[in-house]
Scaffold this motif. Structure first.
Motif, mmCIF file in Angstrom:
data_model
loop_
_atom_site.group_PDB
_atom_site.id
_atom_site.type_symbol
_atom_site.label_atom_id
_atom_site.label_comp_id
_atom_site.label_asym_id
_atom_site.label_seq_id
_atom_site.Cartn_x
_atom_site.Cartn_y
_atom_site.Cartn_z
ATOM 1 N N ALA A 163 41.709 42.875 33.884
ATOM 2 C CA ALA A 163 43.005 42.296 34.294
ATOM 3 C C ALA A 163 42.591 41.572 35.787
ATOM 4 O O ALA A 163 43.269 40.324 35.909
ATOM 5 C CB ALA A 163 42.725 43.667 35.421
ATOM 6 N N LYS A 164 41.165 41.068 35.951
ATOM 7 C CA LYS A 164 40.271 39.978 36.660
ATOM 8 C C LYS A 164 40.750 38.783 36.008
ATOM 9 O O LYS A 164 41.766 37.751 36.598
ATOM 10 C CB LYS A 164 38.975 40.517 37.687
ATOM 11 N N ARG A 168 38.318 47.326 31.753
ATOM 12 C CA ARG A 168 39.663 47.425 32.416
ATOM 13 C C ARG A 168 39.849 46.638 33.677
ATOM 14 O O ARG A 168 40.704 45.521 33.497
ATOM 15 C CB ARG A 168 40.565 49.062 32.415
ATOM 16 N N GLU A 169 39.234 46.962 34.656
ATOM 17 C CA GLU A 169 39.047 45.817 35.907
ATOM 18 C C GLU A 169 38.550 44.632 35.779
ATOM 19 O O GLU A 169 39.192 43.603 36.045
ATOM 20 C CB GLU A 169 37.746 46.786 36.679
ATOM 21 N N SER A 170 37.659 44.478 34.498
ATOM 22 C CA SER A 170 37.403 43.342 34.671
ATOM 23 C C SER A 170 38.351 42.106 33.753
ATOM 24 O O SER A 170 38.495 40.966 34.228
ATOM 25 C CB SER A 170 35.855 42.836 33.915
ATOM 26 N N LEU A 228 30.943 46.393 36.705
ATOM 27 C CA LEU A 228 32.620 47.134 36.584
ATOM 28 C C LEU A 228 32.831 47.568 35.256
ATOM 29 O O LEU A 228 32.537 47.284 34.444
ATOM 30 C CB LEU A 228 33.345 45.886 36.891
ATOM 31 N N GLY A 229 33.993 48.121 35.352
ATOM 32 C CA GLY A 229 34.758 48.709 34.010
ATOM 33 C C GLY A 229 35.397 47.247 33.485
ATOM 34 O O GLY A 229 36.172 46.593 34.006
#
Length: 200
Positions: free
Chosen positions: A40-41, A36-38, A33-34
């Motif tokens: 956010a989660k 930024r995505e990680s 995963l990127g």
């Protein structure tokens, strides 16, 4: 892993979480995963279970890299000034080669009339510069080794300076010198000897 000063040996360490650091969590992000995505989660989970605390994060590799910021800055400055010094040196060698070729125009004309080839004349004009570079290498390489080794001794964990680094630097210096001198040397060698000998 060096978590403190890079200039000191790693000491035995014990890591524990105190009451003041109960909101500290160390996570490994999934490389698939990127970032930024990680993040956010992760932020969604932290906000859900602890909305009163701000979500602050740091990357371990960035924190580790900060220990070597000074060395990186010095490396960048050294690279810039090395390129500048090489450029100025090339201008100086080019100017000196032009002067030498101009001074020896009649000699080059006589040698050419006597049957000297372009390669022979190029070698004759380049030889003096190559000798000067070799002499300068014998002076510079021991000094460079001494100062680089002294700098590396500040670090507890360090590399050794390999001999091929100096061989590569010497070959580069000779190549740059020959490329810089060759233009004037070949230009003088290809010139019509009649023009240089006309005034004799």
């Amino acid at each position: 892993m060096v978590v403190e000063s890079p200039y000191e040996p790693v000491r035995a360490s014990l890591f524990h979480i105190s009451k003041d650091e109960e909101n500290l969590v160390i996570l490994k992000i999934n490389p698939a995963l990127g970032a930024r995505e990680s993040l956010a989660k992760i932020q969604a989970v932290f906000t859900k279970y602890n909305p009163a605390s701000p979500f602050e994060y740091k990357f371990v590799d960035e924190e580790y890299a900060r220990k070597f910021e000074d060395e990186e800055r010095v490396g960048k400055l050294a690279s810039f000034f090395a390129v500048l010094a090489i450029f100025i040196s090339c201008l100086g060698i080019f100017g000196l080669a032009s002067f030498v070729a101009e001074q020896r125009t009649k000699e080059i004309g006589v040698r050419k009339v006597m049957g000297a080839s372009v390669v022979n004349l190029w070698g004759m004009l380049s030889k003096d510069f190559v000798v000067l570079v070799i002499v300068s290498l014998f002076i510079a390489m021991p000094l460079a080794y001494y100062f680089m080794n002294s700098w590396l001794l500040k670090y507890e964990y360090r590399t050794v300076i390999a001999w091929w680094i100096f061989a590569l630097a010497a070959a580069g210096a000779l190549l740059i010198t020959l490329c810089t001198v060759s233009y004037q040397s070949i230009k003088a060698a290809l010139a019509n000897p009649v023009n240089s000998l006309r005034s004799e």
